[in-house]
Scaffold this motif. Structure first.
Motif, mmCIF file in Angstrom:
data_model
loop_
_atom_site.group_PDB
_atom_site.id
_atom_site.type_symbol
_atom_site.label_atom_id
_atom_site.label_comp_id
_atom_site.label_asym_id
_atom_site.label_seq_id
_atom_site.Cartn_x
_atom_site.Cartn_y
_atom_site.Cartn_z
ATOM 1 N N GLY A 87 53.471 4.090 63.882
ATOM 2 C CA GLY A 87 53.406 3.630 62.509
ATOM 3 C C GLY A 87 52.000 3.382 62.016
ATOM 4 O O GLY A 87 51.786 3.158 60.816
ATOM 5 N N GLY A 88 51.021 3.416 62.920
ATOM 6 C CA GLY A 88 49.638 3.172 62.513
ATOM 7 C C GLY A 88 48.958 4.440 62.037
ATOM 8 O O GLY A 88 49.505 5.534 62.107
ATOM 9 N N GLY A 89 47.733 4.292 61.569
ATOM 10 C CA GLY A 89 46.979 5.431 61.054
ATOM 11 C C GLY A 89 45.932 5.925 62.028
ATOM 12 O O GLY A 89 44.883 6.441 61.606
ATOM 13 N N ASP A 90 46.202 5.808 63.334
ATOM 14 C CA ASP A 90 45.190 6.120 64.336
ATOM 15 C C ASP A 90 44.843 7.607 64.375
ATOM 16 O O ASP A 90 43.683 7.970 64.599
ATOM 17 N N ASP A 91 45.827 8.485 64.166
ATOM 18 C CA ASP A 91 45.534 9.926 64.174
ATOM 19 C C ASP A 91 44.568 10.286 63.056
ATOM 20 O O ASP A 91 43.599 11.022 63.257
ATOM 21 N N ALA A 92 44.831 9.765 61.866
ATOM 22 C CA ALA A 92 43.967 10.062 60.726
ATOM 23 C C ALA A 92 42.570 9.492 60.937
ATOM 24 O O ALA A 92 41.568 10.147 60.625
ATOM 25 N N ALA A 93 42.490 8.277 61.469
ATOM 26 C CA ALA A 93 41.183 7.656 61.701
ATOM 27 C C ALA A 93 40.372 8.455 62.707
ATOM 28 O O ALA A 93 39.167 8.681 62.517
ATOM 29 N N PHE A 94 41.026 8.906 63.771
ATOM 30 C CA PHE A 94 40.299 9.665 64.790
ATOM 31 C C PHE A 94 39.878 11.022 64.251
ATOM 32 O O PHE A 94 38.742 11.467 64.483
ATOM 33 N N ALA A 95 40.778 11.704 63.544
ATOM 34 C CA ALA A 95 40.449 13.029 63.015
ATOM 35 C C ALA A 95 39.270 12.945 62.042
ATOM 36 O O ALA A 95 38.373 13.797 62.050
ATOM 37 N N ALA A 96 39.246 11.921 61.209
ATOM 38 C CA ALA A 96 38.142 11.771 60.260
ATOM 39 C C ALA A 96 36.828 11.504 60.987
ATOM 40 O O ALA A 96 35.786 12.079 60.651
ATOM 41 N N ALA A 97 36.885 10.648 62.021
ATOM 42 C CA ALA A 97 35.675 10.360 62.799
ATOM 43 C C ALA A 97 35.202 11.603 63.539
ATOM 44 O O ALA A 97 33.990 11.858 63.645
ATOM 45 N N ALA A 98 36.134 12.397 64.049
ATOM 46 C CA ALA A 98 35.778 13.620 64.764
ATOM 47 C C ALA A 98 35.108 14.625 63.832
ATOM 48 O O ALA A 98 34.131 15.279 64.197
ATOM 49 N N ARG A 99 35.624 14.737 62.619
ATOM 50 C CA ARG A 99 35.018 15.661 61.649
ATOM 51 C C ARG A 99 33.596 15.223 61.317
ATOM 52 O O ARG A 99 32.678 16.054 61.261
ATOM 53 N N ARG A 100 33.410 13.938 61.108
ATOM 54 C CA ARG A 100 32.064 13.436 60.800
ATOM 55 C C ARG A 100 31.091 13.664 61.958
ATOM 56 O O ARG A 100 29.902 13.908 61.749
ATOM 57 N N ALA A 101 31.608 13.618 63.193
ATOM 58 C CA ALA A 101 30.753 13.776 64.377
ATOM 59 C C ALA A 101 30.482 15.234 64.723
ATOM 60 O O ALA A 101 29.703 15.520 65.639
ATOM 61 N N GLY A 102 31.122 16.167 64.016
ATOM 62 C CA GLY A 102 30.906 17.582 64.297
ATOM 63 C C GLY A 102 31.745 18.133 65.426
ATOM 64 O O GLY A 102 31.417 19.191 65.993
ATOM 65 N N VAL A 103 32.845 17.455 65.769
ATOM 66 C CA VAL A 103 33.752 17.961 66.798
ATOM 67 C C VAL A 103 34.405 19.242 66.301
ATOM 68 O O VAL A 103 34.738 19.373 65.121
ATOM 69 N N ARG A 104 34.599 20.186 67.206
ATOM 70 C CA ARG A 104 35.181 21.477 66.826
ATOM 71 C C ARG A 104 36.687 21.537 67.062
ATOM 72 O O ARG A 104 37.422 22.125 66.266
ATOM 73 N N ARG A 105 37.183 20.915 68.130
ATOM 74 C CA ARG A 105 38.553 21.160 68.593
ATOM 75 C C ARG A 105 39.243 19.850 68.944
ATOM 76 O O ARG A 105 38.676 19.012 69.653
ATOM 77 N N LEU A 106 40.484 19.691 68.469
ATOM 78 C CA LEU A 106 41.302 18.536 68.821
ATOM 79 C C LEU A 106 42.617 19.019 69.437
ATOM 80 O O LEU A 106 43.259 19.929 68.906
ATOM 81 N N VAL A 107 43.003 18.407 70.539
ATOM 82 C CA VAL A 107 44.289 18.674 71.180
ATOM 83 C C VAL A 107 45.064 17.364 71.166
ATOM 84 O O VAL A 107 44.623 16.368 71.753
ATOM 85 N N LYS A 108 46.207 17.357 70.484
ATOM 86 C CA LYS A 108 46.974 16.120 70.299
ATOM 87 C C LYS A 108 48.250 16.110 71.129
ATOM 88 O O LYS A 108 48.999 17.088 71.161
ATOM 89 N N LEU A 109 48.512 14.983 71.774
ATOM 90 C CA LEU A 109 49.784 14.765 72.457
ATOM 91 C C LEU A 109 50.798 14.268 71.447
ATOM 92 O O LEU A 109 50.669 13.178 70.892
ATOM 93 N N SER A 110 51.830 15.075 71.208
ATOM 94 C CA SER A 110 52.887 14.733 70.267
ATOM 95 C C SER A 110 54.203 14.618 71.036
ATOM 96 O O SER A 110 54.216 14.068 72.138
#
Length: 309
Positions: free
Chosen positions: A73-96
């Motif tokens: 129910g939290g917004g942790d995925d969005a927070a991490f994805a936004a931080a990753a984009r700002r940091a220049g990360v290229r690839r995210l693999v998510k456990l769903s």
């Protein structure tokens, strides 16, 4: 540099152990002291999804990240994805979770997982989604009652689940993090066959060399056990998940582990053989397996196992 979140968890801990030699790793955990089994060269950092500065520090210099979120129910995925984009990360693999594909799954946890997937798809980075069925390791929830009472307690023990070994999920994650060709893919991950709680109970008893008693819980008993450990919406989600399993929603076997890794997924018996000490009474060595090596089975959801896959 590859960042692994959830490094103290069921899958994240296994991911850490499966990278090829020479891969630069950074492991993020709320409590770095709890990280075990990490390579000597790995960096271990403190990080929290609710702390933007800690995310920025953890993601600096990272080109790929393994994302595990657990605050339903939290917004942790969005927070991490936004931080990753700002940091220049290229690839995210998510456990769903595999439940996101079931149109009949509308519980609290599955809605949260679907939302997290959508946030990753729209983040502007390469993404890969891992959707496992229930983990074989959920059977560890029976360990105390097997050791002390030679008893397994389960809701709907005749309902099937194509559960998966967390080690197989971790191996697929490592491939997606280190290889090309996985961007934009969603992988449903199961074991090689379905098994019920009754079948798991029989299999464990055979491997331990002792008969185990199976006690069927009522829905009320199971929900009470979950409600004692988790918030009400999670307890309701777990009960809904068990009902879907009873209706056959989790019986489909996929060959994705083989397709990605080049080898078949592990069976429940293979997982159990590697974890028999958890079920054996103190000071007692597990008996030699009575079943031939090729006669191996696979697992379901029980009280104490969060997740609706």
């Amino acid at each position: 540099m590859i960042l692994v979140t959830g490094a103290t968890g069921t899958v994240g801990g296994q991911v850490v152990r499966r990278f090829p030699a020479g891969v630069r790793l950074r492991l993020m955990a709320r409590d770095p002291a709890k990280v075990t089994g990490a390579p000597a060269a790995a960096e271990i950092v403190a990080g929290d999804y609710g702390d933007p500065l800690s995310l920025a520090r953890a993601l600096t210099g990272v080109h790929a990240a393994f994302l595990v979120t657990t605050r339903a129910g939290g917004g942790d995925d969005a927070a991490f994805a936004a931080a990753a984009r700002r940091a220049g990360v290229r690839r995210l693999v998510k456990l769903s979770a595999a439940a996101v594909l079931d149109p009949g799954a509308d519980d609290f946890i599955t809605r949260w997982q679907r939302a997290g997937e959508e946030q990753l798809r729209g983040c502007g980075l390469e993404w890969t989604l891992l959707r496992p069925r229930a983990f074989m390791s959920n059977a560890l929830g029976w360990a105390a009652s097997v050791r002390g009472e030679r008893t397994v307690r389960a809701l709907y023990p005749a309902s099937p689940n194509a559960c998966v070994d967390p080690r197989d999920v971790a191996e697929v994650a490592v491939r997606a993090l280190t290889e090309e060709g996985h961007a934009g893919r969603a992988y449903t991950l199961t074991g090689p066959q379905t098994l019920t709680a009754a079948g798991q109970c029989e299999q464990l008893g055979r491997l331990l060399g002792v008969p185990l008693r199976l006690v069927e819980l009522s829905p009320a008993q199971a929900r009470a056990a979950w409600a004692a450990r988790y918030p009400e919406p999670v307890a309701d989600a777990l009960l809904h998940s068990a009902e879907r399993q009873r209706a056959g929603a989790k019986a489909q076997v996929e060959d994705t582990v083989r397709a990605v890794t080049g080898r078949p997924p592990r069976t429940f018996a293979q997982w159990a053989e590697d974890h028999l000490e958890a079920f054996a009474p103190a000071g007692q060595q597990p008996a030699a397996p009575a079943a031939p090596a090729g006669d191996r089975l696979a697992r379901p959801v029980r009280p104490g196992s969060p997740g609706t896959a």
